[in-house]
Design an enzyme around this catalytic site. Structure first.
Site, short mmCIF file in Angstrom:
data_model
loop_
_atom_site.label_atom_id
_atom_site.label_comp_id
_atom_site.label_asym_id
_atom_site.label_seq_id
_atom_site.Cartn_x
_atom_site.Cartn_y
_atom_site.Cartn_z
N GLY A 176 0.83 -1.20 0.00
CA GLY A 176 0.00 0.00 0.00
C GLY A 176 0.87 1.26 0.00
O GLY A 176 1.97 1.29 -0.57
N SER A 177 0.41 2.29 0.69
CA SER A 177 1.08 3.59 0.64
C SER A 177 2.44 3.61 1.32
O SER A 177 3.18 4.59 1.19
CB SER A 177 0.17 4.66 1.26
OG SER A 177 -0.99 4.83 0.47
N THR A 178 2.79 2.56 2.08
CA THR A 178 4.12 2.55 2.69
C THR A 178 5.23 2.47 1.65
O THR A 178 6.39 2.69 1.97
CB THR A 178 4.27 1.38 3.68
OG1 THR A 178 4.03 0.14 2.99
CG2 THR A 178 3.28 1.52 4.84
#
Length: 580
Positions: free
Chosen positions: A279-281
């Site tokens: 995801g956004s990590t």
């Protein structure tokens, strides 16, 4: 008289001749026959090496035990003693009799393994013919389920089966010795003849794990999973300058002192064997490629994220809000999927792929842990334009929590990547993968995420320490697409931001109660564990006297480092469909 004397003389001569034959001519034959009946080679048990944490606290120790064994033929000759034997070892008499009869041709069978020395001595004191004891060692894990996935366990013969017990089995096991002994007809040792092979005890092993931090991580992750009713969770903490693993926790877990009652799903080290879409990590990795390209700086050029919807090749890439124009730092702070995708579209595919690869995605970390997964990263030349955009916000690739933690540790150490290690002060491979100045800029960009308006504020705050990190909320992949109701909530961060010492990743799988956002579920776990870890390691504060509500304030007023109750919280937007 002459006849009698003659007969006696002949008899005496015959006895002398026979004695000469037995004691001189065929001495070796009969000696071997006697040895075969009374001389035995028996093993000398050795203790398995002790496993310590980095501070010398024992994590795995071996304790002496006794195993009861029998010569079936001798025991069956005294069948009337079998009920007494069965009662002493806690078994059924008929089962023991049947077991011995099926193995009556053997001279050695185990009846009960790894009894306490006192209990075994009670059995031996009965004096039942054919019943003997053998000294062994049994593994014991003082921390139980807290360190279960790191250490693994040993089998009944004290050989490592999983975890570091398996990885370092040759080092820990040692080599049993052997000696020759004389036994009487009852099987009791009456004399030690000689030592055939000297025993070599197992070597001790000192891990990089800090048991105190391990307990902190375990307790906080357990509390979060119970509150959110999540399926599972993992947390990995790395020492940034060395790459040493300070803690690794997985839930659900099991008790390595009673492995038989556990399930395979409980014994899996999810931080090493399970993969997730980050995801956004993963957005800081995209920014590393963007800064390396020379096309972008933390402040520009600005990226137009529009009204929160960006239709690209019939695919709707969405943000939670209409952020309009954002700088690259703003893209990180607001966790804009649109911003990350648009930046990625301007980058050379080869550069973006090489950057992902350099940060370890798609490769094993070479930690040496058994069963470690490599994750998945599609070869860059096969990326389609939409896949490239999607990968910019963390879909279409798989990583393990350890890989993600190592990527952030690399950013924190000025772009120097270390191979994660579970052994204290072990030599590990290191290589510079991005320029130190780019790494410093990335840390500053990540710090904006925990400041007002960021997706991790205020739940990732730590009193008196600056935090750099990134939230991630991803829909879980299912057959035929992505689930609309199952999520993976993650947070990855560095502390203290001014000079990172610790890197950590928290992944909570499928939280079903309350929020499912990484900033609300995983960030608080990070903050609480790091708060304790920084103090245990005596890391100096770098953010004294500041807290945020719309901006940094100087002074105490009794609220230094506290969490303002009305601080705004914004998290990254999970997308319902992440693939074409």
């Amino acid at each position: 008289m002459v006849v009698v004397v003659g007969v006696l003389s002949l008899a005496s001569l015959g006895l002398v001749a026979r004695a000469f034959d037995l004691q001189v001519v065929r001495k070796q034959f009969y000696q071997n026959q006697g040895d075969a009946r009374f001389l035995r080679e028996v093993p000398i048990a050795v203790s398995r090496g002790t496993i310590f944490d980095r501070n010398g606290e024992p994590l795995a120790v071996s304790t002496p035990v006794m195993s009861i064994w029998a010569n079936p033929a001798e025991v069956l000759e005294n069948e009337d003693r079998i009920p007494q034997l069965a009662k002493a070892i806690g078994a059924d008499a008929s089962d023991i009799k049947q077991y011995l009869m099926q193995r009556s041709e053997r001279e050695f069978v185990y009846l009960r393994r790894q009894m306490s020395p006192d209990a075994a001595q009670t059995v031996l004191s009965l004096g039942i013919p054919g019943i003997n004891g053998q000294r062994e060692f049994r593994r014991f894990y003082p921390s139980g389920e807290v360190t279960a996935h790191i250490l693994g366990f040993t089998n009944i013969d004290d050989h490592g089966q999983e975890g570091l017990e398996l990885a370092f089995d040759d080092w820990l096991a040692g080599k049993p010795g052997a000696k020759r002994v004389i036994r009487d007809r009852m099987g009791h040792v009456v004399e030690d003849v000689e030592q055939v092979r000297a025993p070599q005890p197992g070597k001790n092993l000192t891990l990089s794990i800090d048991r105190r931090i391990q307990f902190l991580a375990y307790n906080e992750l357990k509390n979060t999973l119970e509150q959110s009713q999540a399926d599972s969770g993992s947390m990995v903490i790395l020492d940034v300058p060395t790459g040493e693993v300070l803690a690794m926790v997985n839930l659900p877990t099991y008790n390595p002192n009673a492995v038989r009652g556990s399930k395979p799903d409980q014994r899996r080290n999810r931080a090493m064997t399970d993969v997730v879409e980050p995801g956004s990590t993963v957005k800081p990795i995209v920014m590393a490629a963007a800064l390396s390209s020379g096309k972008y700086t933390p402040t520009g050029p600005m990226v137009d994220t529009g009204n929160g919807h960006f239709y690209y090749m019939t695919h709707d890439i969405r943000d939670t809000h209409a952020y309009g124009l954002l700088s690259p730092t703003g893209v990180i702070q607001k966790s804009s999927n649109i911003g990350a995708a648009k930046i990625a579209m301007t980058l050379d595919t080869g550069l973006m792929y090489d950057t992902y690869r350099a940060f370890g995605f798609g490769n094993s970390t070479n930690s040496g842990f058994p069963g470690e997964a490599s994750g998945y990263l599609k070869v860059g030349r096969d990326w389609r334009p939409l896949e490239k955009a999607i990968m910019a916000y963390g879909y279409g690739l798989n990583v393990t929590p350890l890989q993600l933690a190592n990527a952030y540790a690399t950013i924190g150490d000025g772009g120097m990547m270390h191979s994660p290690s579970f052994v204290k002060s072990a030599e590990s491979e290191s290589k510079q993968i991005i320029a130190p100045e780019i790494a410093r800029k990335l840390v500053e960009m990540l710090e904006s995420t925990t400041q007002p308006g960021g997706t991790a504020a205020p739940y990732a705050w730590i009193a008196n320490y600056a935090v750099a990190g990134k939230t991630g909320t991803a829909h879980k992949a299912t057959a035929g697409g992505y689930s609309k109701n199952n999520y993976s909530a993650a947070f990855a961060g560095l502390v203290p931001a001014s000079n990172p010492r610790l890197a950590a990743v928290v992944v909570v799988d499928n939280p079903r109660k309350g929020s499912y956002y990484g900033g609300l579920v995983s960030a608080p776990v990070f903050a609480k564990v790091m708060d304790g870890a920084l103090r245990l390691l005596d890391v100096p504060p770098d953010n004294i006297g500041r807290w945020y509500v719309g901006g940094p304030l100087q002074g105490n007023n009794g609220l230094v480092g506290s969490k303002p109750p009305d601080a705004p919280v914004v998290d990254d937007a999970p997308v319902e469909e992440a693939t074409p």
